[in-house]
Design a protein around this motif. Sequence first.
Motif, PDB file in Angstrom:
ATOM      1  N   THR A 108      61.522  66.968  71.689  1.00 44.21           N
ATOM      2  CA  THR A 108      62.579  66.867  70.683  1.00 44.21           C
ATOM      3  C   THR A 108      62.081  67.091  69.262  1.00 44.21           C
ATOM      4  OG1 THR A 108      62.253  64.470  70.592  1.00 44.21           O
ATOM      5  CG2 THR A 108      63.927  65.295  72.114  1.00 44.21           C
ATOM      6  N   ASP A 109      60.770  67.230  69.064  1.00 37.77           N
ATOM      7  CA  ASP A 109      60.279  67.498  67.715  1.00 37.77           C
ATOM      8  C   ASP A 109      60.449  68.972  67.367  1.00 37.77           C
ATOM      9  OD1 ASP A 109      58.323  68.047  69.698  1.00 37.77           O
ATOM     10  OD2 ASP A 109      56.798  68.244  68.142  1.00 37.77           O
ATOM     11  N   THR A 110      60.375  69.289  66.087  1.00 33.94           N
ATOM     12  CA  THR A 110      60.518  70.656  65.607  1.00 33.94           C
ATOM     13  C   THR A 110      59.146  71.286  65.407  1.00 33.94           C
ATOM     14  OG1 THR A 110      62.619  70.186  64.491  1.00 33.94           O
ATOM     15  CG2 THR A 110      61.374  72.093  63.710  1.00 33.94           C
ATOM     16  N   LEU A 111      58.962  72.494  65.935  1.00 36.55           N
ATOM     17  CA  LEU A 111      57.731  73.237  65.710  1.00 36.55           C
ATOM     18  C   LEU A 111      57.941  74.206  64.553  1.00 36.55           C
ATOM     19  CD1 LEU A 111      56.423  74.050  69.306  1.00 36.55           C
ATOM     20  CD2 LEU A 111      55.759  72.204  67.773  1.00 36.55           C
ATOM     21  N   ARG A 112      56.986  74.207  63.620  1.00 37.65           N
ATOM     22  CA  ARG A 112      57.097  75.038  62.421  1.00 37.65           C
ATOM     23  C   ARG A 112      55.884  75.944  62.295  1.00 37.65           C
ATOM     24  NH1 ARG A 112      59.349  70.053  61.131  1.00 37.65           N
ATOM     25  NH2 ARG A 112      61.388  70.165  60.073  1.00 37.65           N
ATOM     26  N   GLY A 113      56.114  77.155  61.822  1.00 37.78           N
ATOM     27  CA  GLY A 113      55.027  78.091  61.602  1.00 37.78           C
ATOM     28  C   GLY A 113      55.422  79.137  60.581  1.00 37.78           C
ATOM     29  N   CYS A 114      54.502  80.026  60.291  1.00 40.20           N
ATOM     30  CA  CYS A 114      54.739  81.123  59.348  1.00 40.20           C
ATOM     31  C   CYS A 114      54.896  82.418  60.141  1.00 40.20           C
ATOM     32  CB  CYS A 114      53.569  81.261  58.383  1.00 40.20           C
ATOM     33  SG  CYS A 114      53.090  79.709  57.580  1.00 40.20           S
ATOM     34  N   ILE A 115      55.543  83.382  59.534  1.00 42.17           N
ATOM     35  CA  ILE A 115      55.603  84.702  60.156  1.00 42.17           C
ATOM     36  C   ILE A 115      54.169  85.169  60.414  1.00 42.17           C
ATOM     37  CG2 ILE A 115      56.245  87.109  59.778  1.00 42.17           C
ATOM     38  CD1 ILE A 115      58.618  86.123  58.157  1.00 42.17           C
ATOM     39  N   GLY A 116      53.901  85.549  61.637  1.00 41.88           N
ATOM     40  CA  GLY A 116      52.545  85.916  62.038  1.00 41.88           C
ATOM     41  C   GLY A 116      51.879  84.857  62.890  1.00 41.88           C
ATOM     42  N   ASP A 117      52.385  83.614  62.847  1.00 39.85           N
ATOM     43  CA  ASP A 117      51.856  82.545  63.692  1.00 39.85           C
ATOM     44  C   ASP A 117      52.436  82.633  65.101  1.00 39.85           C
ATOM     45  OD1 ASP A 117      50.467  81.555  61.540  1.00 39.85           O
ATOM     46  OD2 ASP A 117      51.874  79.919  61.122  1.00 39.85           O
ATOM     47  N   THR A 118      51.754  82.007  66.051  1.00 42.97           N
ATOM     48  CA  THR A 118      52.273  81.825  67.402  1.00 42.97           C
ATOM     49  C   THR A 118      52.388  80.330  67.664  1.00 42.97           C
ATOM     50  OG1 THR A 118      51.277  83.875  68.211  1.00 42.97           O
ATOM     51  CG2 THR A 118      51.875  82.234  69.853  1.00 42.97           C
ATOM     52  N   LEU A 119      53.563  79.893  68.125  1.00 43.74           N
ATOM     53  CA  LEU A 119      53.815  78.487  68.401  1.00 43.74           C
ATOM     54  C   LEU A 119      53.823  78.255  69.909  1.00 43.74           C
ATOM     55  CD1 LEU A 119      56.672  77.753  65.820  1.00 43.74           C
ATOM     56  CD2 LEU A 119      54.198  77.504  65.530  1.00 43.74           C
ATOM     57  N   GLN A 120      53.273  77.110  70.320  1.00 45.65           N
ATOM     58  CA  GLN A 120      53.133  76.784  71.742  1.00 45.65           C
ATOM     59  C   GLN A 120      53.941  75.541  72.072  1.00 45.65           C
ATOM     60  OE1 GLN A 120      50.837  78.097  74.468  1.00 45.65           O
ATOM     61  NE2 GLN A 120      52.414  76.872  75.505  1.00 45.65           N
ATOM     62  N   THR A 121      54.704  75.594  73.155  1.00 43.19           N
ATOM     63  CA  THR A 121      55.426  74.425  73.635  1.00 43.19           C
ATOM     64  C   THR A 121      55.245  74.302  75.134  1.00 43.19           C
ATOM     65  OG1 THR A 121      57.557  73.273  73.621  1.00 43.19           O
ATOM     66  CG2 THR A 121      57.604  75.646  74.041  1.00 43.19           C
ATOM     67  N   GLU A 122      55.682  73.175  75.686  1.00 42.34           N
ATOM     68  CA  GLU A 122      55.664  72.992  77.130  1.00 42.34           C
ATOM     69  C   GLU A 122      56.723  71.979  77.525  1.00 42.34           C
ATOM     70  OE1 GLU A 122      51.875  71.595  78.385  1.00 42.34           O
ATOM     71  OE2 GLU A 122      51.913  69.798  77.132  1.00 42.34           O
ATOM     72  N   LEU A 123      57.117  72.023  78.765  1.00 42.82           N
ATOM     73  CA  LEU A 123      58.154  71.145  79.285  1.00 42.82           C
ATOM     74  C   LEU A 123      57.731  69.693  79.145  1.00 42.82           C
ATOM     75  CD1 LEU A 123      60.910  71.344  80.833  1.00 42.82           C
ATOM     76  CD2 LEU A 123      59.574  71.126  82.939  1.00 42.82           C
ATOM     77  N   ALA A 124      58.683  68.843  78.736  1.00 40.92           N
ATOM     78  CA  ALA A 124      58.367  67.421  78.529  1.00 40.92           C
ATOM     79  C   ALA A 124      58.856  66.544  79.671  1.00 40.92           C
ATOM     80  CB  ALA A 124      58.994  66.937  77.216  1.00 40.92           C
ATOM     81  N   GLY A 125      59.852  66.993  80.453  1.00 36.19           N
ATOM     82  CA  GLY A 125      60.415  66.174  81.522  1.00 36.19           C
ATOM     83  C   GLY A 125      60.330  66.866  82.868  1.00 36.19           C
TER      84      GLY A 125
END
Length: 222
Positions: A30-47
């Motif tokens: 439920t948190d927000t991931l923030r980055g800049c153009i050119g960055d790669t953001l990583q997430t994964e399933l929490a439940g």
Amino acid sequence: FVVTDALGCSNKVSGQYDCPCITMAGAMPTDTLRGCIGDTLQTELAGLSMFDANDAYAYVLHDHAGPALGNILAWNTGGRFAWQPGMIPGQSYYVSFVVGNDTNGFPDVNDPCLSVSPGQVFLFYAIPVADAGADAAVCGLEAVLNAAPGVGGSWWVPSDLTINDAQSAAAQVSAVSSGTFELVWQVNENGCAAADTVKLVFQSSPATVSYTHLTLPTICSV
């Protein structure tokens, strides 16, 4: 009659019977991931998620909040996403975990049992523009800088220069001796940084020639 599914589970049916979907995508963070153009953001399933025998899954980057897909911008099975063409800097996008019937390794978005988790918010910010001003040569050992103001702006100066306000785009700097120096103007907005360099040449103060009733300055000498 008897109905048997792909898992070998069977049920005797007379008349009409509604076969419920067991596919469940689970929950994203439920948190927000923030980055800049050119960055790669990583997430994964929490439940926890639940698959039936012919399901596939994917992480999907899209533009709709809630347990449904909007315009799909990208998808993959690893949960890593970068800025995509057509996205708007600073606008919220969403990454959902999606489960549905396997179609070439990805879930079929037209599967009636498709399950979409409410997406985690992804934000990509534009990289600011830093402008340190034009290179300059001055007579004497003092100069006024002329950078374009920017959020979080600050100067880096060599140790043999003195600056009166490192956060001012129009700061005044002084040198202990003539020479050429490079200064860096840095800006930082939403955690995205940029920098620009300006070159200053300090030349020695004008020499003077004295007469009985007149003092004439000569040109600035290096």
